[in-house]
Design a protein around this motif. Structure first.
Motif, short mmCIF file in Angstrom:
data_model
loop_
_atom_site.label_atom_id
_atom_site.label_comp_id
_atom_site.label_asym_id
_atom_site.label_seq_id
_atom_site.Cartn_x
_atom_site.Cartn_y
_atom_site.Cartn_z
N LEU A 1 0.81 -1.21 0.00
CA LEU A 1 0.00 0.00 0.00
C LEU A 1 0.85 1.26 0.00
CD1 LEU A 1 -2.59 -1.24 2.59
CD2 LEU A 1 -2.97 -0.93 0.16
N SER B 1 -3.10 4.23 1.83
CA SER B 1 -4.08 4.79 0.91
C SER B 1 -5.45 4.15 1.06
CB SER B 1 -3.61 4.60 -0.53
OG SER B 1 -3.46 3.22 -0.84
N THR B 2 -5.59 3.23 2.02
CA THR B 2 -6.88 2.60 2.28
C THR B 2 -7.83 3.60 2.93
OG1 THR B 2 -5.90 1.78 4.33
CG2 THR B 2 -6.01 0.24 2.47
N TRP C 1 -6.98 -3.50 10.94
CA TRP C 1 -6.83 -2.92 9.60
C TRP C 1 -6.75 -4.00 8.53
CZ3 TRP C 1 -2.39 -2.99 6.36
CH2 TRP C 1 -2.45 -2.14 5.25
N ASN D 1 -9.44 -4.55 5.49
CA ASN D 1 -9.02 -4.31 4.11
C ASN D 1 -8.65 -5.57 3.33
OD1 ASN D 1 -8.82 -1.21 3.73
ND2 ASN D 1 -7.93 -1.57 5.75
N ASN D 2 -8.45 -6.69 4.04
CA ASN D 2 -8.06 -7.90 3.33
C ASN D 2 -8.71 -9.16 3.89
OD1 ASN D 2 -6.43 -8.61 1.02
ND2 ASN D 2 -5.11 -9.76 2.42
N ASP E 1 -1.45 2.94 9.06
CA ASP E 1 -2.65 2.35 8.45
C ASP E 1 -3.78 3.34 8.16
OD1 ASP E 1 -1.39 -0.10 8.55
OD2 ASP E 1 -2.35 -0.72 10.42
#
Length: 339
Positions: A24, A51-52, A299, A303-304, A84
């Protein structure tokens, strides 16, 4: 509790997807600071932000006023938040009922994730269920290894306190201790109880339990001093938190005792005391890592869809012994307030 009720798919493989973090772009930071409850905005142009999408995460601990151990946990959490793109909201209260209210406050604020300590898990059970029902992912850190799965938490980052206690007891055998007093600074804290129980399980000598009021250091000092005067056979004092070890050293002097002092947990003052020979050894559970991994874990989940430990196993951060032979390697990090 069925963890499949959360909004993200469960990962089967038991690993931390650090590669996702590395991929990221980083551009800014935010974290909490100051007081029992705080938050701090950040300049979006500052370096270090993923950038999340922006997240808000609440970190709720059972920190007692003046307990510097939690400053290290918080530094780790702030470092992860900075990386993050997380707004970190920190709050704490040693009273379990009040801590539960702080978790409820986080739910009411509709945060994106909650990291919580479970020193007294029964008092947190109901409010954690409310967070889960509201679709807010919750992870545990530091305290509550025996209870986190039963309470439906996604992950746990910390030390197995029973294992740490057993290791401490074996270490006492190695150094020739015969009569140890285990000083409990917060009655009812399951982690502290597990430490003393583990010590007693493996220590071949006599183990005594001494309860003190950890929020009143002069009282801690006088209580330990009185115990040492009462029983001159005590040859080791085991404290369960770094701030209490130097006080125990003072008590030894005041009592005219020949007892030595060892402790659980570490900070920069403890490393200096070990270097000086005032403290024999300390068990380091790496609190910085606990705070960092708890925020980073939320995080990664957001996001994943990752679960550290596969959502079934805790991520252990200790125990490790710090003593005269290796303290110099740790001291530079302790001086920065991260060990």
């Amino acid at each position: 509790m069925d963890r499949s009720s959360h909004n993200h798919p469960r990962r089967i493989a038991p690993f931390v997807a650090v590669a996702a973090a590395a991929a990221l772009t980083l551009t800014g930071c935010s974290s909490g600071s100051g007081g029992k409850k705080s938050e701090e905005g950040a300049d979006a142009s500052s370096a270090g932000k993923a950038s999340t999408p922006r997240m808000t995460v609440a970190l709720v601990t059972h920190q007692a006023p003046g307990d510097t151990f939690w400053d290290i946990v918080r530094k780790g959490a702030e470092a992860a938040a900075a990386k993050d793109n997380v707004k970190l909201v920190y709050s704490a209260d040693p009273n379990a009922g009040n801590q539960a209210n702080l978790v409820q406050n986080a739910i009411d604020q509709k945060v994106d994730g909650i990291a919580v300590t479970l020193a007294k898990p029964d008092a947190l059970k109901s409010v954690i269920a409310k967070a889960t029902k509201a679709g807010i992912p919750v992870v545990g850190l530091n305290s509550g290894l025996s209870d986190w799965k039963d309470l439906g938490l996604l992950e746990f980052f910390g030390q197995d306190e029973s294992v740490a206690g057993e290791a401490f007891g074996k270490k006492l055998n190695e150094v020739g201790a015969k009569n140890t007093v285990c000083v409990v600074h917060e009655q009812g804290n399951v982690g502290l109880t597990q430490r003393c129980d583990g010590l007693k399980k493996t220590f071949e000598g006599k183990t005594q339990i001494l309860n003190v009021n950890g929020t009143d250091m002069p009282s801690v000092k006088s209580t330990i001093t009185a115990k040492l005067k009462q029983d001159s056979a005590i040859d080791y004092v085991a404290t369960l938190g770094a701030p209490f070890a130097p006080t125990a050293v003072q008590s030894v002097g005041d009592a005219g005792s020949k007892a030595k002092v060892a402790t659980f947990d570490l900070n920069k003052d403890l490393t200096k005391a070990i270097q000086a020979g005032d403290i024999e050894f300390a068990v380091d559970q790496q609190p910085y890592l606990q705070g960092y991994l708890a925020i980073d874990g939320l995080w990664l989940y957001e996001n994943n869809g990752n679960y550290s430990g596969g959502g079934e196993q805790p991520v252990l951060t200790g125990p490790a012994f710090v003593e005269k032979s290796n303290v110099d390697a740790v001291s530079e990090y302790a001086a920065k307030g991260t060990r």
